[in-house]
Design a protein around this motif. Structure first.
Motif, PDB file in Angstrom:
ATOM      1  N   GLY A  44     -25.725 -41.415 -47.265  1.00 26.31           N
ATOM      2  CA  GLY A  44     -25.020 -41.991 -46.128  1.00 26.31           C
ATOM      3  C   GLY A  44     -23.607 -42.427 -46.429  1.00 26.31           C
ATOM      4  O   GLY A  44     -23.012 -43.154 -45.652  1.00 26.31           O
ATOM      5  N   GLY A  45     -23.050 -41.980 -47.537  1.00 21.26           N
ATOM      6  CA  GLY A  45     -21.685 -42.383 -47.871  1.00 21.26           C
ATOM      7  C   GLY A  45     -20.727 -41.219 -47.841  1.00 21.26           C
ATOM      8  O   GLY A  45     -20.984 -40.199 -47.200  1.00 21.26           O
ATOM      9  N   LEU A  49     -23.226 -35.565 -42.318  1.00 18.92           N
ATOM     10  CA  LEU A  49     -22.459 -36.799 -42.413  1.00 18.92           C
ATOM     11  C   LEU A  49     -23.363 -37.916 -41.932  1.00 18.92           C
ATOM     12  O   LEU A  49     -24.096 -37.754 -40.971  1.00 18.92           O
ATOM     13  N   GLY A  50     -23.294 -39.041 -42.595  1.00 19.87           N
ATOM     14  CA  GLY A  50     -24.150 -40.128 -42.139  1.00 19.87           C
ATOM     15  C   GLY A  50     -25.485 -40.143 -42.851  1.00 19.87           C
ATOM     16  O   GLY A  50     -26.254 -41.067 -42.701  1.00 19.87           O
ATOM     17  N   GLY A  51     -25.751 -39.110 -43.623  1.00 21.59           N
ATOM     18  CA  GLY A  51     -26.846 -39.204 -44.568  1.00 21.59           C
ATOM     19  C   GLY A  51     -28.209 -38.745 -44.121  1.00 21.59           C
ATOM     20  O   GLY A  51     -28.445 -38.419 -42.967  1.00 21.59           O
ATOM     21  N   GLY A  67     -30.184 -42.948 -46.957  1.00 18.18           N
ATOM     22  CA  GLY A  67     -29.302 -42.216 -46.068  1.00 18.18           C
ATOM     23  C   GLY A  67     -29.930 -41.990 -44.702  1.00 18.18           C
ATOM     24  O   GLY A  67     -29.258 -42.019 -43.683  1.00 18.18           O
ATOM     25  N   GLY A  68     -31.231 -41.792 -44.685  1.00 21.86           N
ATOM     26  CA  GLY A  68     -31.907 -41.527 -43.421  1.00 21.86           C
ATOM     27  C   GLY A  68     -31.939 -42.748 -42.536  1.00 21.86           C
ATOM     28  O   GLY A  68     -31.639 -42.671 -41.351  1.00 21.86           O
ATOM     29  N   SER A  69     -32.300 -43.863 -43.090  1.00 22.36           N
ATOM     30  CA  SER A  69     -32.276 -45.089 -42.306  1.00 22.36           C
ATOM     31  C   SER A  69     -32.147 -46.268 -43.256  1.00 22.36           C
ATOM     32  O   SER A  69     -33.095 -46.651 -43.925  1.00 22.36           O
ATOM     33  N   ARG A  70     -30.945 -46.765 -43.325  1.00 20.58           N
ATOM     34  CA  ARG A  70     -30.636 -47.837 -44.261  1.00 20.58           C
ATOM     35  C   ARG A  70     -31.527 -49.037 -44.036  1.00 20.58           C
ATOM     36  O   ARG A  70     -32.080 -49.616 -44.960  1.00 20.58           O
ATOM     37  N   ARG A  71     -31.690 -49.398 -42.784  1.00 24.90           N
ATOM     38  CA  ARG A  71     -32.447 -50.607 -42.490  1.00 24.90           C
ATOM     39  C   ARG A  71     -33.919 -50.439 -42.875  1.00 24.90           C
ATOM     40  O   ARG A  71     -34.531 -51.324 -43.464  1.00 24.90           O
ATOM     41  N   GLN A  92     -25.153 -44.848 -36.981  1.00 21.91           N
ATOM     42  CA  GLN A  92     -25.451 -43.847 -38.009  1.00 21.91           C
ATOM     43  C   GLN A  92     -24.262 -42.907 -38.082  1.00 21.91           C
ATOM     44  O   GLN A  92     -23.765 -42.449 -37.066  1.00 21.91           O
ATOM     45  N   GLY A  93     -23.806 -42.644 -39.291  1.00 22.82           N
ATOM     46  CA  GLY A  93     -22.676 -41.745 -39.428  1.00 22.82           C
ATOM     47  C   GLY A  93     -21.344 -42.437 -39.275  1.00 22.82           C
ATOM     48  O   GLY A  93     -20.304 -41.818 -39.379  1.00 22.82           O
ATOM     49  N   ASP A  94     -21.355 -43.724 -39.054  1.00 21.87           N
ATOM     50  CA  ASP A  94     -20.124 -44.486 -38.917  1.00 21.87           C
ATOM     51  C   ASP A  94     -19.665 -44.852 -40.322  1.00 21.87           C
ATOM     52  O   ASP A  94     -19.958 -45.917 -40.827  1.00 21.87           O
ATOM     53  N   ILE A  95     -18.989 -43.903 -40.963  1.00 20.18           N
ATOM     54  CA  ILE A  95     -18.636 -44.175 -42.354  1.00 20.18           C
ATOM     55  C   ILE A  95     -17.136 -44.248 -42.478  1.00 20.18           C
ATOM     56  O   ILE A  95     -16.610 -44.292 -43.497  1.00 20.18           O
TER      57      ILE A  95
END
Lengths: 340, 707
Positions: B79-80, B279-281, B214-218, A337-340
């Motif tokens: 998340g971008g 960062l990371g959403g 963003g919270g949890s892509r999967r 997470q956050g690995d962008i």
């Protein structure tokens, strides 16, 4: 140890075993570089002149040194966008001090100390505070550059004091007909090659690039190793800065605003070091440097304007990123997470 | 001393602090504070900064900048990351100028063309990042250079021509320099855009999808969202917004400098993260972006005014970025720990001296072995039968922890089947007049199962308390219910602060976190009738048509509440001081009532209830398994009269046959026992009970033809 770590699959993904002959990205790039060299030699009038070859080789040495630094960080699944800023500002520190009356050797040591401090701070931010490397290095780059322009030096361009022939020899001299800067690059490449392939810590870098959590659980001191990566990349930046400064007898801090850092990224990605980490090595850097160095040199000779060069380079980089993404798809299991 | 403790815990808003921290908007408090600090600082230094002329100019810049920051915030939320905003801004600027100055297009066409260019840039980013899944940072870094190179190439060719012409359009100037009601047009448009996006992000489906991705892509993917398209769209919108900002810039200044938008991405990123977008959403809002934009804009503006060189000010900006990213990373990592420390908020609670339960004490609670002889139903086949209930054909129903209602078939209860599946953890159950089974489901709300097994949700929310910090409209732990003769369903919600598996926290707090709620099937309304109860649990109609009993588990008492009649709205304690924790209440055949004590009090815990500080330290410093827990292993069944007199008790000291009693139901001369953590149902022959009495017939009368 994990078999994936024992045998880094720098070539696995792009590999096709065909009658015992292995085609890798590295090989493709090497062949492309050779072909381009021949092509340019035939097609471009000024290419094979001694003056151009010396310029080519010098640029390649600087690019190669920076790329080795970047490679070490990228293998550990980071990115160092502060390389060029550190390179320019650290040498500026040394030059400014030398102009103020310090011995040049002493000034170089202080410059090196500056590099180490920056590397330690950076390593701390990435390893201990856990800021994504891309942000940490970007922000540190802008801080270092700001310090350089605002505090350390009044001018963007600082000239090396005269009568320092021993130092200029690094950039201009040659031994056995080969420029010293190339010897330096070759030597550094060999040392880093041995370090990455033959020492335990070198293997650790691959391990944590492959899977940080696994490396941590295995008992590898991941945080100190990450700090070490940034120290290495800082040293590479300093060496590259020394070669640059020695070859033109000055250091121009505006290089930070240029696109050199993207050239470095291009070398690393095109050479076949996946941005997902854990793969590739010094050989990839060497062939990548050769190809990019040739391209840059040819574009300059062809008198392509700076902005168009940027457009071409960045388009190629984008293409390389796309290919990299297709060849080394991100692993959703270990992507963080956050690995962008 | 103890009185002081009591007063402190009654009035000190410690609970409020924890609840505020659970709210997402509490993240905004820090940047909001930063805004005040920065504004205050510069107001003190330089009052001219806030003159009307200066403010008008600043608000135009703010409009442009906050749109950019919001664009960045939207991308961050999913998340971008979009570093190309600065270049898109510059490209939009030059596009607008070419359209207006060189091509002489009308304003609407210029706007459309500029936004289209932005959308195209965003679509390229979005395709690469969303569909090809390249890393956002590097991709947008490269598109930054590509777009910047294109801008430079265009500039080389057209810059002179652009500056030579002035567009002949009043509307264009109005866009750039006009005012409406004393406020700049661009500022008003920005406000409109900001409000629209606020609504989109917080209320619209697209915004929720962004947060989810963003919270949890999967998880978002598994939930069936089109993750790739969602990510793609964020970049498209980012491009459109950045170009809208560039459009205003073009209208305002009309100049095509080569440094337009240089470094803007870093400033926008700093502002977005400073405002609290993660960062990371997954965490971000329009308000955060705007707050961050204000701080960064004032800072950069002021640095220019004070005369700090460009190098230093970019270093300062870089330093701020590092700092806020560091805070963001650490906060995200440690937030739940902090929350754990402050959310649990024990209060002072003093229980009266515990009644004697010794075998020879002569009290109705005296220990005995009357439950030892229970026979078992469904041993090892059922998990968590909290309650048992019977239909008119003597079939036995009980819930399990998988969210099913299990039916054991009469007469021998050897065979069983899943009657219906609801989900959650079904707890209390009651049949209504038409033989529908009404069920309280922990984590879901109040459900009804018709005799034909059709499951229907009756309610899962009630009216929200005025000024409540945490949202108490959603039912978290509906526990037990009973139905008034007029069809109204009264049910208890044990706690509004914790989920079902966290019941131990609620016990630790021993605060009135629970409530009684009434569901009226006539107009399908739900209304809270009584609040601040200590884990209200069992509910049972008294039978007079205007009141019911309910148990407060951690309060160790049974109350009676009147919902109709002369005493309507009053609540009286009927059994004040039980030796244990009462759970479900049900009718007995002799006109009295059964109540299950799920566990017995202990002097140590009773004492701890008077020491909130101790319990707070316990909650924050030691593992949950090490806490002082209410005992829920040994309990008993009591019978009490409607006036509150406790008549008798049934114990099983070893707990071998039937370890935990959370409920009991009398049916045709037998007492059936349920236990929340049990794998069996107990059955005990009652000696003096009416062998034909069933609760269902007694309460609703004989079968009334609905089946």
């Amino acid at each position: 140890m994990n078999p994936a770590v024992e045998k880094p699959h720098d070539s696995d993904v792009a590999t096709r075993r065909d009658k015992g002959f292995v085609i890798t990205q590295e090989l493709i790039v090497a062949v492309a570089a050779a072909v381009l060299f021949v092509l340019f030699s035939v097609a471009l009038d000024n290419f094979l002149t001694p003056g151009n070859l010396v310029a080519l080789v010098r640029n390649v040495a600087v690019l190669g040194l920076l790329s080795i630094g970047m490679a070490v960080v990228v293998i550990g699944r980071g990115v160092d966008l502060s390389l060029v800023a550190v390179m320019a500002v650290s040498l500026t520190v040394s030059i400014v001090l030398a102009n103020k009356g310090y011995g040049f050797g002493e000034a170089l040591v202080i410059g090196l100390g500056f590099v180490l401090v920056v590397a330690l701070v950076l390593g701390f931010l990435v390893a201990y505070v856990e800021i994504p490397s891309i942000f940490a290095t970007l922000a540190v780059a802008s801080i270092v550059y700001g310090l350089g322009r605002g505090v350390i030096a009044d001018l963007d361009v600082n000239n090396i004091p005269s009568d320092l022939d021993w130092f200029l020899f690094i950039g201009r001299g040659s031994v056995l007909g080969i420029p010293v800067s190339i010897w330096l690059f070759a030597f550094t490449a060999l040392v880093l090659y041995l370090f990455l392939r033959r020492t335990g810590i070198g293997r650790f870098i691959y391990a944590l690039g492959d899977n940080l959590e696994t490396a941590r659980i295995t008992g590898i001191p991941v945080r100190p190793v990450i700090v070490l990566q940034y120290i290495i990349s800082g040293l590479m930046a300093f060496l590259a800065g020394a070669v640059t400064a020695a070859s033109v007898a000055s250091m121009n801090m505006r290089i930070v605003n240029s696109t050199v850092i993207y050239d470095v990224l291009l070398v690393v990605v095109l050479g076949g070091i996946g941005l997902t980490g854990g793969r590739g090595g010094v050989r990839n850097v060497v062939v990548g440097t050769a190809l990019i160095g040739l391209l840059l040199n040819a574009m300059t000779i062809m008198d392509i304007s700076y902005t168009v060069q940027n457009l071409i380079k960045s388009a190629v980089l984008l293409l390389a990123l796309i290919v990299d993404a297709l060849l080394n798809p991100r692993d959703e299991q270990t992507a963080q997470q956050g690995d962008i | 001393m103890e009185a002081a403790t009591r007063l402190y815990y009654r009035y000190f808003p410690e609970k409020l602090l924890g609840e505020v921290l659970t709210k997402r908007w509490s993240d905004n408090l820090v940047p909001a504070f930063a805004v005040l600090l920065v504004v205050g600082f510069f107001l003190a230094r330089d009052p001219g900064f806030f003159s009307l002329a200066s403010l008008t100019e600043t608000s135009r810049q703010l409009a442009e900048f906050s749109i950019i920051v919001m664009a960045m915030g939207i991308v961050l939320l999913a998340g971008g990351l979009d570093l190309s905003v600065g270049s898109v801004f510059a490209l939009a600027n030059i596009t607008a100028l070419i359209c207006m100055n060189l091509l002489g297009w009308p304003v609407w066409a210029t706007i459309a063309a500029t936004l289209a260019v932005g959308a195209l840039c965003g679509a390229v980013n979005g395709f690469l990042i969303g569909y090809l899944r390249i890393r956002a940072f590097l991709t947008t870094l490269v598109t930054l250079i590509i777009i910047r190179s294109i801008v430079d190439i265009i500039l080389l060719r057209y810059a002179v021509a652009i500056s030579a012409v002035f567009p002949d359009s009043d509307f264009w100037f109005f866009l750039g320099e006009g005012n409406v009601l004393g406020m700049p047009v661009s500022f008003l448009v920005a406000v409109a855009i900001v409000l629209t996006w606020h609504v989109v992000l917080t209320r619209a489906r697209f915004g929720w999808h962004l947060s989810a991705v963003g919270g949890s892509r999967r998880s978002a993917f598994n939930a069936g969202l089109n993750v790739k398209r969602t990510v793609f769209l964020t970049y498209v919108w980012s491009g459109v917004l950045a170009s809208a900002s560039g459009l205003f810039f073009a209208a305002r200044l009309g100049s095509a400098g080569s440094d337009t938008g240089v470094g803007l991405e870093l400033a926008a990123l700093t502002a977005a993260v400073l405002g609290g977008n993660s960062l990371g959403g997954g965490r971000g809002s329009v308000a955060k972006s705007v707050l961050g934009a204000i701080v960064v804009l004032i800072l950069t503006d002021s640095m220019v005014r004070i005369g700090i060189s460009g190098g230093i000010s970019s270093a300062i900006l870089g330093g701020i970025l590092l700092l806020v990213v560091a805070i963001d990373v650490r906060w995200l990592k440690n937030r739940h720990k902090i929350l754990n420390k402050v959310y649990v908020s024990p209060s002072y609670f003093k229980l009266p001296e515990m009644p004697e339960t010794d075998a020879g004490s002569g009290t109705p609670y005296a220990l005995n072995d009357r439950l030892r002889e229970v026979s078992l139903i469904g041993k090892g086949q059922i998990e968590g039968p909290e309650v048992v209930i019977f239909d008119r054909h003597d079939n036995l129903y009980c819930p399990n922890r998988h969210g099913d209602i299990v039916r054991f078939l009469a007469p021998d209860y050897d065979e069983w089947e899943i009657f219906a599946h609801i989900g959650g953890h079904p707890l209390g159950m009651a049949f209504d007049r038409h033989d529908n089974l009404n069920v309280c489901v922990g984590g879901m709300g109040l459900y009804r199962i018709a005799p034909d097994r059709r499951v229907e949700k009756l309610t899962d929310e009630t009216n929200r308390t005025f000024l409540s910090v945490i949202d108490d409209s959603r039912l978290k732990l509906a526990d037990d219910l009973d139905i008034a003769p007029d069809g109204r369903i009264f049910f208890s919600e044990a706690t509004i602060r914790y989920d079902m598996h966290d019941w131990a926290y609620d016990a630790l707090e021993s605060r009135g976190n629970g409530r009684l709620i009434c569901y009226d099937p006539r107009d399908r309304s739900t209304r809270t009738v009584l609040r601040n109860l200590q884990f209200p649990n069992g509910v049972c109609m008294v039978g007079d048509g205007e009141s019911f009993f309910f148990a407060e588990t951690w309060g160790c008492r049974i109350n009676r509440y009147w919902f109709a009649g002369a005493k309507k709205g009053t609540c009286e304690t009927v059994v004040p001081n039980l030796p244990g924790y009462p759970d479900n209440i049900n009718r007995a055949s002799d006109g009295n009532f059964w109540v299950a004590l799920v566990g017995m009090r202990s002097p140590a815990l009773d004492l701890a209830l008077r020491k909130p500080g101790l319990r707070k330290r316990m909650a924050t410093r030691i593992a949950r398994d090490e806490w002082l827990f209410p005992n829920i292993n040994t309990g008993c069944v009591l019978k009490f009269a409607p006036d509150g007199e406790v008549l008798e008790s049934l114990w099983d000291l070893g707990g071998v046959n039937h370890p935990m009693v959370t409920s009991m139901r009398e049916h045709k001369g037998y007492l059936y026992l349920g236990g929340l953590y049990n794998d069996r149902i107990g059955r005990l022959k009652l000696k003096d009970a009416d062998p034909d009495w069933t609760s269902q017939e007694f309460y609703w009368g004989a079968e009334n033809g609905s089946r």
